[in-house]
Design an enzyme around this catalytic site. Structure first.
Site, PDB file in Angstrom:
ATOM      1  N   GLU A  87     -47.492   0.073  -7.888  1.00  0.00           N
ATOM      2  CA  GLU A  87     -48.412  -1.107  -7.563  1.00  0.00           C
ATOM      3  C   GLU A  87     -48.622  -1.635  -8.799  1.00  0.00           C
ATOM      4  OE1 GLU A  87     -50.922   1.673  -4.242  1.00  0.00           O
ATOM      5  OE2 GLU A  87     -51.742   1.774  -6.403  1.00  0.00           O
ATOM      6  N   CYS A 101     -51.932  -6.291 -14.101  1.00  0.00           N
ATOM      7  CA  CYS A 101     -51.778  -4.896 -14.662  1.00  0.00           C
ATOM      8  C   CYS A 101     -50.461  -4.163 -13.980  1.00  0.00           C
ATOM      9  CB  CYS A 101     -52.823  -4.180 -14.198  1.00  0.00           C
ATOM     10  SG  CYS A 101     -52.972  -2.458 -14.412  1.00  0.00           S
ATOM     11  N   CYS A 108     -46.737   9.722 -12.871  1.00  0.00           N
ATOM     12  CA  CYS A 108     -46.581   9.993 -14.219  1.00  0.00           C
ATOM     13  C   CYS A 108     -46.881  11.505 -14.284  1.00  0.00           C
ATOM     14  CB  CYS A 108     -48.115   9.409 -14.700  1.00  0.00           C
ATOM     15  SG  CYS A 108     -48.434   9.581 -16.396  1.00  0.00           S
ATOM     16  N   CYS A 112     -53.477  13.417 -16.689  1.00  0.00           N
ATOM     17  CA  CYS A 112     -54.945  13.104 -16.980  1.00  0.00           C
ATOM     18  C   CYS A 112     -55.806  13.638 -16.081  1.00  0.00           C
ATOM     19  CB  CYS A 112     -55.210  11.880 -17.577  1.00  0.00           C
ATOM     20  SG  CYS A 112     -54.112  11.402 -18.999  1.00  0.00           S
ATOM     21  N   CYS A 115     -57.220  10.568 -13.382  1.00  0.00           N
ATOM     22  CA  CYS A 115     -56.353   9.312 -13.086  1.00  0.00           C
ATOM     23  C   CYS A 115     -55.760   9.785 -11.771  1.00  0.00           C
ATOM     24  CB  CYS A 115     -55.512   9.167 -14.316  1.00  0.00           C
ATOM     25  SG  CYS A 115     -54.075   8.059 -13.802  1.00  0.00           S
ATOM     26  N   CYS A 331     -58.157   0.426 -12.680  1.00  0.00           N
ATOM     27  CA  CYS A 331     -57.315   1.344 -13.319  1.00  0.00           C
ATOM     28  C   CYS A 331     -57.570   2.588 -12.945  1.00  0.00           C
ATOM     29  CB  CYS A 331     -57.925   1.072 -15.130  1.00  0.00           C
ATOM     30  SG  CYS A 331     -57.580  -0.120 -15.953  1.00  0.00           S
TER      31      CYS A 331
END
Ligand code: SAH
Ligand code: SF4
Length: 349
Positions: A87, A101, A108, A112, A115, A331
């Site tokens: 994205e 962004c 990933c 975390c 996230c 984010c």
């Protein structure tokens, strides 16, 4: 997998086909004017478009669909030729200026807890072309809306310093005149705190900004939120940041996500100020965007108390407001699972 167009590849292919070299410029101009796929490159005869399209892709990642937020922020799903999706988000700050962004990996591995990308799990590294094209595509789309792309931030999916070579390749393209001609000061790389990558970035000499996601002022809290902290705890991370400042002569931006009842007490602010003492740091306080985790955003008064406690200890901080949260474009909300609500305008078929 098709290579994507660039000046050299186009000129070589056009020469082979006995076509004039100005056709290369027409293709690159069409990309800048918002062409999404080959049928949009209307300056070229249909047969030539088809011929070039058989050999080269117009974009390294094919934009598939977009969702537009009430605040003007747009999120695209971009598909690689192997089917992976990432994205890219064009953030509307004000009427004329945009920030894009971009993603560095299709997922990933670092997990975390707050996230959406981390919760979705690992994916592959993106290539330099795939990285640069997200920003070039977004710049073209901003221009078709009368806005200008001012900044590029590596705050989409993935950990950029785990894919540093491709990230630096993408940065070089974006800084070049054939790319966006952006100054390095307008490009920010955000890291979870991948310590060897910080050293390698400093040594690369690329004049970009570095943002470090800290989000905790003691190791117990930070390790709970970010498993990476057990590998590189706060002291070793900040030592590497200080070394980065010394090597590059630039300051480091510290990102601090405020989570209700987790890390937002005045005592946390005072500990954070103590950690950043004597450093060349600037703090950005970030609002939490809901991602289906148990965390909640700190209420406005807690945010203000935190900022005031930092200021009293001599550390200035800015508050970064969330954008695009209604279409999961903020984010930490990027997980490659968007549903299209807005078809991309295609000027010709
Ligand atoms: N992997 C890099 C860059 C991508 S994440 C990094 O971790 O820094 C970009 C930023 O979004 C980071 O500061 C990250 O901590 C933050 N973020 C992740 N989830 C978030 C959420 N739910 N709300 C707000 N910010 C979030
Ligand atoms: Fe990965 Fe960054 Fe999300 Fe952590 S915050 S899981 S490092 S993308």
């Amino acid at each position: 997998m098709l290579a994507r167009v660039d000046r050299n590849r186009l000129e070589a292919l056009l020469a082979e086909l006995g076509q004039p070299s100005y056709r290369a410029r027409q293709v690159l101009d069409a990309r800048r004017a918002g062409a999404v796929s080959w049928p949009d490159v209307t300056a070229l005869p249909k047969a030539l478009r088809a011929r070039l399209g058989g050999e080269l892709s117009l974009w390294a990642l094919q934009p598939e669909d977009a969702q537009e937020s009430a605040d003007g922020t747009i999120k695209w799903r971009m598909r690689g030729s192997d089917g992976v999706t990432v994205e890219t988000v064009l953030i509307a700050h004000d009427r004329g200026r945009r920030t894009v962004c971009i993603s560095s990996q299709a997922g990933c591995a670092l997990g975390c807890r707050f996230c959406a990308t981390g919760l979705a799990g690992p994916g592959r590294d993106l290539s330099a072309d795939e990285i640069a094209d997200q920003a070039e595509f977004a710049a073209a789309q901003a221009a078709t809306r009368g806005a200008r792309l001012g900044n590029v931030v590596f705050m989409g999916m993935g950990e950029p310093l785990q894919n540093l070579e491709a990230v630096l390749g993408g940065v070089r393209t974006l800084r070049s005149v054939d790319g966006l001609g952006l100054s390095g000061r307008r490009i920010a790389i955000s890291t979870v705190g991948w310590v060897p990558g910080i050293r390698a970035l400093a040594e690369s000499g690329e004049p970009v900004r570095l943002a470090v996601s800290l989000h905790g002022s003691d190791d117990a809290t930070r390790s709970e939120l970010m498993p990476i902290n057990t590998r590189w705890p706060i002291a070793s991370l900040l030592a590497e940041c200080r070394r980065y400042c010394d090597t590059t002569g630039r300051r480091v931006f510290i990102e601090y996500l405020l989570l209700d009842g987790v890390n937002d007490a005045p005592a946390d602010a005072r500990r954070l100020a103590e950690l950043l003492r004597d450093g060349r740091f600037h703090v950005n306080l970030i609002e939490y965007n809901p991602t289906g985790t148990p965390y909640r955003a700190s209420p406005g008064d807690a945010r203000e108390r935190f900022r005031a406690a930092l200021a009293a200890a001599g550390i200035e901080a800015s508050v970064r407001r969330s954008r695009g949260a209604d279409v999961d474009a903020a984010c930490g909300q990027l997980a490659g699972r968007s549903e299209p609500t807005l078809q991309l305008a295609s000027s010709a078929k």
